[in-house]
Design an enzyme around this catalytic site. Structure first.
Site, PDB file in Angstrom:
ATOM      1  N   LYS A 168      25.791  41.815  37.041  1.00 28.73           N
ATOM      2  CA  LYS A 168      25.322  40.775  37.353  1.00 28.73           C
ATOM      3  C   LYS A 168      26.139  39.918  38.354  1.00 28.73           C
ATOM      4  O   LYS A 168      25.593  39.275  39.069  1.00 28.73           O
ATOM      5  CB  LYS A 168      24.724  39.912  36.320  1.00 28.73           C
ATOM      6  N   GLY A 169      27.368  40.096  38.158  1.00 32.30           N
ATOM      7  CA  GLY A 169      28.239  39.250  38.602  1.00 32.30           C
ATOM      8  C   GLY A 169      28.434  39.039  39.982  1.00 32.30           C
ATOM      9  O   GLY A 169      28.484  37.839  40.602  1.00 32.30           O
ATOM     10  N   ARG A 185      27.463  31.068  35.495  1.00 36.82           N
ATOM     11  CA  ARG A 185      27.114  31.972  36.657  1.00 36.82           C
ATOM     12  C   ARG A 185      26.610  31.004  37.675  1.00 36.82           C
ATOM     13  O   ARG A 185      26.885  31.433  38.952  1.00 36.82           O
ATOM     14  CB  ARG A 185      26.163  33.417  36.543  1.00 36.82           C
ATOM     15  N   LYS A 195      42.287  39.984  41.690  1.00 33.78           N
ATOM     16  CA  LYS A 195      43.489  39.655  40.835  1.00 33.78           C
ATOM     17  C   LYS A 195      44.428  40.457  41.015  1.00 33.78           C
ATOM     18  O   LYS A 195      44.347  41.321  39.971  1.00 33.78           O
ATOM     19  CB  LYS A 195      42.613  39.187  39.615  1.00 33.78           C
ATOM     20  N   PHE A 251      41.591  33.161  33.596  1.00 32.26           N
ATOM     21  CA  PHE A 251      40.158  33.819  33.476  1.00 32.26           C
ATOM     22  C   PHE A 251      39.127  32.514  34.278  1.00 32.26           C
ATOM     23  O   PHE A 251      39.342  31.564  33.909  1.00 32.26           O
ATOM     24  CB  PHE A 251      39.812  33.785  32.201  1.00 32.26           C
ATOM     25  N   VAL A 252      38.575  33.075  35.376  1.00 34.99           N
ATOM     26  CA  VAL A 252      37.708  32.146  36.155  1.00 34.99           C
ATOM     27  C   VAL A 252      36.185  32.403  35.762  1.00 34.99           C
ATOM     28  O   VAL A 252      35.828  33.266  35.457  1.00 34.99           O
ATOM     29  CB  VAL A 252      38.029  32.138  37.704  1.00 34.99           C
ATOM     30  N   ASP A 293      39.747  43.258  39.195  1.00 36.40           N
ATOM     31  CA  ASP A 293      40.638  43.037  38.049  1.00 36.40           C
ATOM     32  C   ASP A 293      41.510  44.000  38.042  1.00 36.40           C
ATOM     33  O   ASP A 293      42.332  44.476  38.768  1.00 36.40           O
ATOM     34  CB  ASP A 293      39.739  42.519  36.976  1.00 36.40           C
ATOM     35  N   ASP A 326      30.804  34.955  34.753  1.00 38.82           N
ATOM     36  CA  ASP A 326      30.094  34.511  33.652  1.00 38.82           C
ATOM     37  C   ASP A 326      31.424  34.525  32.590  1.00 38.82           C
ATOM     38  O   ASP A 326      32.472  35.021  32.797  1.00 38.82           O
ATOM     39  CB  ASP A 326      29.204  34.906  32.965  1.00 38.82           C
ATOM     40  N   ASP A 373      32.056  40.929  42.186  1.00 39.52           N
ATOM     41  CA  ASP A 373      32.531  39.461  42.148  1.00 39.52           C
ATOM     42  C   ASP A 373      34.007  39.517  42.048  1.00 39.52           C
ATOM     43  O   ASP A 373      34.506  38.683  42.799  1.00 39.52           O
ATOM     44  CB  ASP A 373      32.023  38.956  40.869  1.00 39.52           C
TER      45      ASP A 373
HETATM   46  P1  5GP Z   1      37.797  45.500  36.523  1.00 34.61           P
HETATM   47  O1  5GP Z   1      36.979  46.507  36.199  1.00 34.61           O
HETATM   48  O2  5GP Z   1      38.258  45.539  37.692  1.00 34.61           O
HETATM   49  O3  5GP Z   1      38.760  45.225  35.393  1.00 34.61           O
HETATM   50  O4  5GP Z   1      37.010  44.163  36.242  1.00 34.61           O
HETATM   51  C1  5GP Z   1      35.746  43.988  37.030  1.00 34.61           C
HETATM   52  C2  5GP Z   1      34.854  42.912  36.089  1.00 34.61           C
HETATM   53  O5  5GP Z   1      35.654  42.443  35.150  1.00 34.61           O
HETATM   54  C3  5GP Z   1      34.144  41.995  37.211  1.00 34.61           C
HETATM   55  O6  5GP Z   1      33.073  42.553  37.668  1.00 34.61           O
HETATM   56  C4  5GP Z   1      34.005  40.939  36.178  1.00 34.61           C
HETATM   57  O7  5GP Z   1      32.763  41.031  35.843  1.00 34.61           O
HETATM   58  C5  5GP Z   1      35.123  41.020  35.075  1.00 34.61           C
HETATM   59  N1  5GP Z   1      36.218  39.905  35.164  1.00 34.61           N
HETATM   60  C6  5GP Z   1      37.446  40.287  35.518  1.00 34.61           C
HETATM   61  N2  5GP Z   1      38.129  39.016  35.441  1.00 34.61           N
HETATM   62  C7  5GP Z   1      37.264  38.107  35.099  1.00 34.61           C
HETATM   63  C8  5GP Z   1      37.491  36.828  35.491  1.00 34.61           C
HETATM   64  O8  5GP Z   1      38.338  36.047  35.513  1.00 34.61           O
HETATM   65  N3  5GP Z   1      36.329  36.045  34.980  1.00 34.61           N
HETATM   66  C9  5GP Z   1      35.159  36.562  34.778  1.00 34.61           C
HETATM   67  N4  5GP Z   1      34.093  35.533  34.398  1.00 34.61           N
HETATM   68  N5  5GP Z   1      35.035  37.738  35.006  1.00 34.61           N
HETATM   69  C10 5GP Z   1      36.162  38.542  35.310  1.00 34.61           C
HETATM   70 MG    MG Z   2      30.954  41.754  36.467  1.00 31.76          MG
END
Ligand code: 5GP
Ligand code: MG
Length: 185
Positions: free
Chosen positions: A42-43, A164, A130, A151-152, A102, A158, A99
């Site tokens: 959803k992000g 959101r 990030k 963490f944002v 990470d 969310d 969104d």
């Molecule tokens: P990844 O698979 O790259 O580790 O993470 C991606 C997902 O983790 C993003 O789509 C997001 O939903 C969530 N995420 C990663 N860091 C943050 C953050 O700082 N805040 C929030 N709300 N979600 C995050």
């Molecule tokens: Mg997400």
């Protein structure tokens, strides 16, 4: 400012100015090219809506859903729902939008799944990046802002399903993110 936030990182006007800049880059790359914007739910719902409205190019839209299970601030196991039919992906150039990039797991696995279903090209575009938390070697082709390892929330991002709808991005008060065990992102 929202009372659950410690501080604001990006205001609404900074975000929209950032997306204005990004949309110029994106529209140049896709000039004269048919493509589909694939948003990860959803992000990315708020970001993709602001982005596509700034792109003058002819484009289609599609959606996939990805959810990671970990604690509330780190990502764990990934669950991907591919919503588009294979006919919508096969032979298409795709711009995959999320969104935040990470660890890189979401973007990497969704990109792989889209290529497996016949997409000819997948470029990636994220609202936030990030880099300090990367586990998989993947970089976005387009991004609006880089953030530190914090963490944002807000602007689509969310915590436990909330925040959101905030039109800006901020850092949650630390006492609100302790003691969580599971999150869907
Ligand atoms: P990844 O698979 O790259 O580790 O993470 C991606 C997902 O983790 C993003 O789509 C997001 O939903 C969530 N995420 C990663 N860091 C943050 C953050 O700082 N805040 C929030 N709300 N979600 C995050
Ligand atoms: Mg997400």
């Amino acid at each position: 400012m929202h009372r659950d936030l410690e501080r604001i990182l990006f205001s609404e006007s900074e975000i929209l100015a950032g997306i204005d800049r990004l949309s110029v880059e994106v529209s140049e790359v896709y000039s004269g090219v048919e493509f589909t914007v694939v948003a990860i739910l959803k992000g990315s719902c708020i970001f993709v809506a602001d982005l596509v409205r700034r792109l003058p190019n002819p484009l289609e839209m599609a959606f996939v859903a990805a959810r990671s299970y970990g604690d509330h601030t780190t990502s764990g196991e990934l669950d991907i729902d591919l919503l588009p039919a294979e006919s919508e992906l096969s032979g298409r150039r795709l711009l995959l939008v999320d969104d935040i990039l990470d660890t890189g797991r979401t973007l990497f696995h969704v990109r792989t799944a889209l290529l497996d279903r016949g997409a000819t090209e997948v470029r990636t575009c994220v609202f936030l990046d990030k880099p300090a938390r990367r586990v998989i070697d993947i970089e976005a082709d387009f991004r609006v802002f880089e953030v530190e390892d914090q963490f944002v929330v807000g602007y689509g991002l969310d915590h436990a399903g909330r925040y959101r709808n905030l039109p800006f991005v901020g850092i949650l008060r630390p006492e609100l993110i302790e003691g969580d065990q599971e999150a869907g992102r």
